[in-house]
Design a protein around this motif. Structure first.
Motif, mmCIF file in Angstrom:
data_model
loop_
_atom_site.group_PDB
_atom_site.id
_atom_site.type_symbol
_atom_site.label_atom_id
_atom_site.label_comp_id
_atom_site.label_asym_id
_atom_site.label_seq_id
_atom_site.Cartn_x
_atom_site.Cartn_y
_atom_site.Cartn_z
ATOM 1 N N LYS A 1 0.823 -1.210 0.000
ATOM 2 C CA LYS A 1 0.000 0.000 0.000
ATOM 3 C C LYS A 1 0.858 1.263 0.000
ATOM 4 C CE LYS A 1 -3.971 -2.037 2.422
ATOM 5 N NZ LYS A 1 -4.786 -2.014 3.668
ATOM 6 N N ALA A 2 2.070 1.159 0.539
ATOM 7 C CA ALA A 2 2.948 2.329 0.617
ATOM 8 C C ALA A 2 3.659 2.616 -0.694
ATOM 9 C CB ALA A 2 3.978 2.132 1.725
ATOM 10 N N ALA A 3 3.673 1.647 -1.618
ATOM 11 C CA ALA A 3 4.349 1.852 -2.904
ATOM 12 C C ALA A 3 3.755 3.059 -3.623
ATOM 13 C CB ALA A 3 4.212 0.597 -3.757
ATOM 14 N N ILE A 4 4.606 3.893 -4.201
ATOM 15 C CA ILE A 4 4.123 5.098 -4.868
ATOM 16 C C ILE A 4 3.633 4.757 -6.280
ATOM 17 C CG2 ILE A 4 5.666 6.578 -3.540
ATOM 18 C CD1 ILE A 4 7.341 6.838 -6.178
ATOM 19 N N PRO A 5 2.637 5.460 -6.780
ATOM 20 C CA PRO A 5 2.178 5.220 -8.148
ATOM 21 C C PRO A 5 3.256 5.535 -9.177
ATOM 22 C CG PRO A 5 0.565 6.505 -6.894
ATOM 23 C CD PRO A 5 1.819 6.462 -6.077
ATOM 24 N N LEU A 6 3.298 4.757 -10.229
ATOM 25 C CA LEU A 6 4.251 5.002 -11.309
ATOM 26 C C LEU A 6 4.060 6.401 -11.895
ATOM 27 C CD1 LEU A 6 6.472 3.625 -13.066
ATOM 28 C CD2 LEU A 6 4.638 2.947 -14.634
ATOM 29 N N SER A 7 2.850 6.902 -11.850
ATOM 30 C CA SER A 7 2.541 8.207 -12.427
ATOM 31 C C SER A 7 3.227 9.360 -11.690
ATOM 32 C CB SER A 7 1.028 8.443 -12.433
ATOM 33 O OG SER A 7 0.508 8.424 -11.112
ATOM 34 N N TRP A 8 3.753 9.118 -10.497
ATOM 35 C CA TRP A 8 4.435 10.166 -9.757
ATOM 36 C C TRP A 8 5.846 10.412 -10.277
ATOM 37 C CZ3 TRP A 8 3.155 9.417 -3.822
ATOM 38 C CH2 TRP A 8 1.770 9.569 -3.648
ATOM 39 N N LEU A 9 6.351 9.530 -11.121
ATOM 40 C CA LEU A 9 7.677 9.727 -11.690
ATOM 41 C C LEU A 9 7.608 10.737 -12.820
ATOM 42 C CD1 LEU A 9 8.052 7.036 -10.108
ATOM 43 C CD2 LEU A 9 9.671 6.373 -11.877
ATOM 44 N N ALA A 10 8.601 11.604 -12.890
ATOM 45 C CA ALA A 10 8.611 12.670 -13.884
ATOM 46 C C ALA A 10 8.544 12.118 -15.304
ATOM 47 C CB ALA A 10 9.869 13.512 -13.733
ATOM 48 N N GLN A 11 7.796 12.789 -16.142
ATOM 49 C CA GLN A 11 7.788 12.502 -17.565
ATOM 50 C C GLN A 11 8.950 13.251 -18.221
ATOM 51 O OE1 GLN A 11 5.876 10.405 -19.068
ATOM 52 N NE2 GLN A 11 3.914 10.235 -17.998
ATOM 53 N N ASP A 12 9.164 12.993 -19.470
ATOM 54 C CA ASP A 12 10.298 13.613 -20.155
ATOM 55 C C ASP A 12 10.181 15.138 -20.221
ATOM 56 O OD1 ASP A 12 12.770 12.886 -21.288
ATOM 57 O OD2 ASP A 12 12.014 13.395 -23.279
ATOM 58 N N ASP A 13 8.948 15.655 -20.197
ATOM 59 C CA ASP A 13 8.774 17.108 -20.326
ATOM 60 C C ASP A 13 8.502 17.809 -18.995
ATOM 61 O OD1 ASP A 13 6.268 16.100 -19.828
ATOM 62 O OD2 ASP A 13 5.260 17.208 -21.439
ATOM 63 N N THR A 14 8.583 17.069 -17.877
ATOM 64 C CA THR A 14 8.210 17.654 -16.589
ATOM 65 C C THR A 14 9.106 18.819 -16.204
ATOM 66 O OG1 THR A 14 7.360 15.509 -15.833
ATOM 67 C CG2 THR A 14 7.814 17.165 -14.145
ATOM 68 N N PHE A 15 10.413 18.687 -16.404
ATOM 69 C CA PHE A 15 11.325 19.758 -16.021
ATOM 70 C C PHE A 15 11.041 21.034 -16.817
ATOM 71 C CE2 PHE A 15 13.668 15.858 -14.999
ATOM 72 C CZ PHE A 15 13.993 16.106 -13.681
ATOM 73 N N THR A 16 10.763 20.860 -18.093
ATOM 74 C CA THR A 16 10.457 22.017 -18.936
ATOM 75 C C THR A 16 9.124 22.622 -18.547
ATOM 76 O OG1 THR A 16 11.695 21.033 -20.761
ATOM 77 C CG2 THR A 16 10.153 22.796 -21.303
ATOM 78 N N GLN A 17 8.153 21.777 -18.256
ATOM 79 C CA GLN A 17 6.816 22.231 -17.906
ATOM 80 C C GLN A 17 6.830 23.174 -16.708
ATOM 81 O OE1 GLN A 17 4.213 19.011 -16.914
ATOM 82 N NE2 GLN A 17 2.445 20.308 -16.526
ATOM 83 N N TYR A 18 7.667 22.869 -15.718
ATOM 84 C CA TYR A 18 7.723 23.682 -14.502
ATOM 85 C C TYR A 18 8.920 24.628 -14.478
ATOM 86 C CZ TYR A 18 4.038 20.693 -12.704
ATOM 87 O OH TYR A 18 2.849 20.023 -12.522
ATOM 88 N N ALA A 19 9.639 24.730 -15.601
ATOM 89 C CA ALA A 19 10.783 25.633 -15.723
ATOM 90 C C ALA A 19 11.804 25.421 -14.611
ATOM 91 C CB ALA A 19 10.302 27.087 -15.730
ATOM 92 N N LEU A 20 12.128 24.143 -14.353
ATOM 93 C CA LEU A 20 13.102 23.815 -13.318
ATOM 94 C C LEU A 20 14.516 23.963 -13.857
ATOM 95 C CD1 LEU A 20 11.394 20.652 -11.828
ATOM 96 C CD2 LEU A 20 11.196 23.016 -11.085
ATOM 97 N N GLY A 21 15.432 24.337 -12.982
ATOM 98 C CA GLY A 21 16.795 24.517 -13.443
ATOM 99 C C GLY A 21 17.764 24.699 -12.300
ATOM 100 N N PRO A 22 18.966 25.209 -12.576
ATOM 101 C CA PRO A 22 19.996 25.368 -11.563
ATOM 102 C C PRO A 22 19.504 26.171 -10.364
ATOM 103 C CG PRO A 22 20.877 25.812 -13.744
ATOM 104 C CD PRO A 22 19.400 25.686 -13.908
ATOM 105 N N GLY A 23 19.858 25.703 -9.172
ATOM 106 C CA GLY A 23 19.477 26.385 -7.947
ATOM 107 C C GLY A 23 18.189 25.898 -7.329
#
Length: 274
Positions: free
Chosen positions: A113-135
């Motif tokens: 029950k504690a296992a996390i859903p696979l959907s919680w793992l970032a997709q290929d575009d997740t970093f771009t979608q949220y404008a994540l970067g250095p810092g």
């Protein structure tokens, strides 16, 4: 009410260890993913760095489950985990180009029950979608040098800043750097984003940003000196490794890791038994 990815991942993260027969043990970190079969049957998959299993030569490892008693107290309850067949050949699934391994396990009901859903793992575009970067700050869970947060065996939560640019696409940048000290035992731990309020580009309101960004797989060394920088393998490759269990072949290998001028060392290691 906001959900807390940190607590959910703490519950899903486990210590992996194998005694080496000489008073020492090799230790790593793994975490559990809820990844149903193609026909929808429930299935729990343990993921870790492939080199964690590589350094465990015996048939059985130990997985550090935690059991909550009726009085609410927790206790550490490690159990055997078969990782090799009788001929000592690996029975886990290994990504063809990245340091990622996955294996289907029969976890106790509480841990399933504690296992996390696979959907919680970032997709290929997740970093771009949220404008994540250095810092940007990310969290990491693990068992540095086999140390747990307490006698119940919970992982230790630490944080670090993204130390490389750019983060996407993963086909070109399959790993990124995180500025924090890596120790033996950290390998295979989840690295995740858990920010309470972030405004996406073009959005007018802030929102929660919570996802698993990847897995800690290595540390950076230069001329034998540890630079206190971790190498995180993108969550895309965790997804691909889980899919390989069902016979899905990953796309062609991405380009080599950056920075090319640095040498890297695996962050699992051998420890004296307590």
């Amino acid at each position: 009410m906001a959900w807390d990815l940190s607590v959910d991942l703490i519950k899903a993260t486990v210590q992996l260890e194998q005694p080496l027969g000489n008073g020492t043990r090799t230790v790593g970190t793994g975490f559990l993913i809820d990844a149903p079969t193609p026909d929808g049957k429930p299935r729990t998959v343990l993921v870790t760095a492939a080199h964690v299993f590589d350094r465990m030569p015996s048939v059985e490892a130990r997985i550090g489950y935690r059991i909550q008693n009726s009085d609410g107290a927790w206790r550490y309850d490690p159990r055997p985990l078969t990782i090799r067949d009788e001929a000592k050949a690996p029975i886990w699934t290994r990504h063809p180009t990245r340091d990622v391994a996955a294996i289907v396990i029969q976890a106790p009901e509480e841990f399933a029950k504690a296992a996390i859903p696979l959907s919680w793992l970032a997709q290929d575009d997740t970093f771009t979608q949220y404008a994540l970067g250095p810092g940007d700050e990310m969290m990491a869970l693990g068992f540095p040098r086999g140390l747990a947060a307490n006698q119940a065996g919970f992982p230790i939560l630490r944080s670090g800043r993204v130390a490389s640019y750019p983060l996407a696409p993963s086909s070109v940048f399959p790993t990124f750097l995180l500025d924090f000290s890596v120790f033996p035992g950290n390998s295979g731990g989840p690295v995740f984003m858990a920010e309470g309020a972030r405004r996406r580009p073009g959005a007018t309101e802030a929102q929660e940003v919570q996802f698993v960004a990847g897995m800690l797989t290595q540390q950076v060394e230069l001329s034998g000196e540890r630079l206190e920088i971790g190498i995180v393998t993108h969550a895309r490759f965790i997804r691909e490794t889980v899919a390989m269990i069902d016979g899905v072949i990953p796309p062609a290998a991405p380009t080599p890791d950056l920075p090319a001028t640095s040498t890297t060392a695996a962050s699992t290691g051998t420890h004296t038994e307590p």
